[in-house]
Design an enzyme around this catalytic site. Structure first.
Site, PDB file in Angstrom:
ATOM      1  N   ASP A  70       0.824  -1.211   0.000  1.00  0.00           N
ATOM      2  CA  ASP A  70       0.000   0.000   0.000  1.00  0.00           C
ATOM      3  C   ASP A  70       0.860   1.264   0.000  1.00  0.00           C
ATOM      4  O   ASP A  70       2.031   1.244   0.379  1.00  0.00           O
ATOM      5  CB  ASP A  70      -0.867   0.047   1.273  1.00  0.00           C
TER       6      ASP A  70
ATOM      7  N   HIS B  28       3.779  -2.211   3.243  1.00  0.00           N
ATOM      8  CA  HIS B  28       3.796  -0.855   2.705  1.00  0.00           C
ATOM      9  C   HIS B  28       4.995  -0.641   1.793  1.00  0.00           C
ATOM     10  O   HIS B  28       6.060  -1.231   2.004  1.00  0.00           O
ATOM     11  CB  HIS B  28       3.758   0.166   3.854  1.00  0.00           C
TER      12      HIS B  28
ATOM     13  N   HIS C 237      -5.863   3.134  -3.927  1.00  0.00           N
ATOM     14  CA  HIS C 237      -5.894   3.324  -2.469  1.00  0.00           C
ATOM     15  C   HIS C 237      -6.431   4.721  -2.127  1.00  0.00           C
ATOM     16  O   HIS C 237      -6.310   5.170  -0.990  1.00  0.00           O
ATOM     17  CB  HIS C 237      -4.464   3.130  -1.946  1.00  0.00           C
TER      18      HIS C 237
END
Ligand SMILES: [Zn+2]
Length: 242
Positions: free
Chosen positions: A43, A196, A93
């Site tokens: 992400d 991440h 996102h």
């Protein structure tokens, strides 16, 4: 590349040639049912370190899914294209990553995803319906929000393995992920791993991928036909292995 040898007596397979053998390709059948498939997800990118992540994934022939922020896609359009060229999946996102702004209304959440979807398409020509909402769908994404996103064709994905890579230092997140994968795998559940797109994660990714490789896990990217995994099962969502 660091090696991951918990058991020094374990045989080490050569890693230089990651080509799968024909027999491996012939028997993918339902490794998902045995929990030997994992979904790696990243992400908040793309970032200046995404290329390191891509290099490491490539060394292991691993596939992943990137849930990207709209301004970051504008900042690193070449990286977005490289992600796709390398055969990974892409999803959105949102734009602001600000819970007050994103979840302000059903419309604000929808608009952020549409904006990101359009930017992705503009940069790459790829149309994706895969989304992950900021901080995951619980607790902010209530039923009416889900309905709006769903009716606009978006496929919402949460995760069932939280790497905590934003809070753990060095390679500690790898141990955490491995522990969770082993637990889920023993229950026959496919792991969907939240990570991440950041330097600390990139720097230690090869340790995780070595573990996966040595323990017979196959990485898969999320595709549009995969049933989405959501934290909370309302009537339309399904866990991968109910
Ligand atoms: Zn995020």
């Amino acid at each position: 590349m660091k090696s991951f040898n918990k058991d020094p007596t374990a045989p080490i397979e050569p890693k230089e040639n990651n080509e799968k053998t024909a027999s491996e390709n012939d028997q993918p059948v339902n490794s998902q049912a045995t929990g030997k498939v994992v979904y790696l997800t990243f992400d908040d990118g793309p970032t200046s370190v995404t290329k390191n992540i891509l290099d490491t994934l490539s060394q292991f022939n691993a596939k992943a899914t990137f849930f990207m922020l709209e301004p970051a896609m504008r900042d690193f359009p070449d990286v977005v294209n490289k992600i796709i060229e390398d055969g990974h999946a892409v999803g959105m996102h949102g734009v602001t990553h600000d819970k007050n702004q994103f979840y302000d209304s059903e419309q604000s959440a929808l608009e952020e995803m549409i904006t990101a979807q359009e930017t992705l398409q503009e940069i790459t020509g790829v149309h994706s319906n895969l989304i992950r909402t900021p901080y995951g769908s619980i607790p902010y994404l209530t039923e009416t929000y889900r309905e709006v996103l769903d009716s606009n064709g978006f496929h919402l994905w949460d995760w069932n393995v939280d790497s905590s890579d934003w809070s753990l230092s060095d390679d500690q997140y790898v141990d955490s992920v491995v522990e969770q994968i082993e637990y889920l795998s023993s229950a026959g559940v496919t792991s969907i791993i939240l990570m991440h797109d950041q330097a600390e994660t990139a720097n230690h990714l090869s340790i995780l991928l070595t573990y996966l490789s040595e323990n017979g896990f196959q990485t898969k990217k999320i595709d549009e036909n995969t049933k989405p995994y959501n934290f909370n099962c309302y009537d339309r969502c399904h866990s991968l292995n109910p």
